[in-house]
Write an enzyme that holds these catalytic residues in place. Structure first.
Site, mmCIF file in Angstrom:
data_model
loop_
_atom_site.group_PDB
_atom_site.id
_atom_site.type_symbol
_atom_site.label_atom_id
_atom_site.label_comp_id
_atom_site.label_asym_id
_atom_site.label_seq_id
_atom_site.Cartn_x
_atom_site.Cartn_y
_atom_site.Cartn_z
ATOM 1 N N HIS A 139 71.142 60.405 36.208
ATOM 2 C CA HIS A 139 71.554 61.729 35.746
ATOM 3 C C HIS A 139 71.764 61.780 34.233
ATOM 4 O O HIS A 139 72.231 60.827 33.608
ATOM 5 C CB HIS A 139 72.845 62.162 36.447
ATOM 6 C CG HIS A 139 74.019 61.285 36.102
ATOM 7 N ND1 HIS A 139 74.820 61.514 35.010
ATOM 8 C CD2 HIS A 139 74.499 60.161 36.705
ATOM 9 C CE1 HIS A 139 75.761 60.589 34.947
ATOM 10 N NE2 HIS A 139 75.588 59.749 35.962
ATOM 11 N N HIS A 148 57.336 54.653 27.473
ATOM 12 C CA HIS A 148 56.868 53.996 28.697
ATOM 13 C C HIS A 148 58.052 53.267 29.326
ATOM 14 O O HIS A 148 58.594 52.333 28.736
ATOM 15 C CB HIS A 148 55.740 53.015 28.384
ATOM 16 C CG HIS A 148 55.065 52.457 29.595
ATOM 17 N ND1 HIS A 148 53.823 51.873 29.545
ATOM 18 C CD2 HIS A 148 55.451 52.387 30.907
ATOM 19 C CE1 HIS A 148 53.471 51.476 30.755
ATOM 20 N NE2 HIS A 148 54.446 51.768 31.590
#
Length: 218
Positions: A139, A148
């Site tokens: 979250h 990446h």
């Protein structure tokens, strides 16, 4: 059913995984694979292959065609986006059917989210980013453009990963930390302190082992 036509840029291993995601979606269709290993644009009847400079010709053939850059290297993805000069709306985001994406999360254009990845509530994923296999984005994370996140990396709550970073396979970043632009976190590392820009950090706990080239030139 009318299908959405897609151009894949890149033909390496990462491209194979991206193509699998596209193939699993009934309303998507690959029309071209572009890579500079090809000398000229050719067609086998079903799909074109050719150099990346063929992009404009492919656009002229298919109205509304979308692009995805299937190359793992962050700098190369950014370079291709810059050279092509297409709008962000020309790129499609791809999400594997087994990935779990919170309804309150945001995913930018040109981003790919791989199998079994999880993106939790209020996370923000930038453009042209890769969330690789089984990576966990908890979250309130904020992931920049051209990042990446490698397989099985875990970013706990409220982590900020800035533009151009590489987070290695199996790395863990504890809550509330920031990873500076273009920094690299080594595979299996545990990050317990924020990492500045243009650094490589490895180990448990992760420690900066060198300044990357851009930092040394500045």
């Amino acid at each position: 059913m009318e299908k959405l036509n897609i151009v894949i840029i890149g033909s390496g291993g990462h491209s194979k995984v991206v193509r699998d995601i596209i193939s699993s979606k009934e309303d998507y269709c690959v029309k071209a694979v572009l890579d500079d290993k090809y000398d000229q644009l050719t067609s086998n009847g079903d799909i074109y292959t050719g150099p990346i400079s063929s992009a404009q010709h492919i656009i002229s053939l298919y109205e509304g065609i979308k692009f995805i850059i299937a190359i793992g290297n962050n700098e190369i993805r950014q370079s291709i986006v810059s050279k092509l000069g297409l709008s962000h709306e020309s790129y499609i985001s791809l999400v594997h059917e087994t990935a779990v994406i919170s309804p309150s999360a945001f995913v930018g254009s040109g981003t790919v989210i791989m199998a079994n990845a999880v993106v939790q509530a209020d996370a923000i994923i930038g453009r042209y980013t890769i969330i690789n296999t089984s990576a966990i984005i908890e979250h309130d994370n904020c992931i920049g453009d051209y990042v990446h996140i490698a397989p099985r990396a875990t970013l706990t709550g409220d982590v900020k990963v800035k533009h151009g970073c590489m987070i290695g396979a199996g790395a863990t970043i504890i809550p509330g930390l920031s990873i500076g632009e273009r920094s690299v976190i080594g595979a299996g590392s545990t990050v317990i302190h924020s990492i500045p820009s243009d650094c490589t950090a490895v180990g448990i706990p992760a420690k900066v082992i060198n300044k990357n080239k851009r930092s040394m030139d500045s």
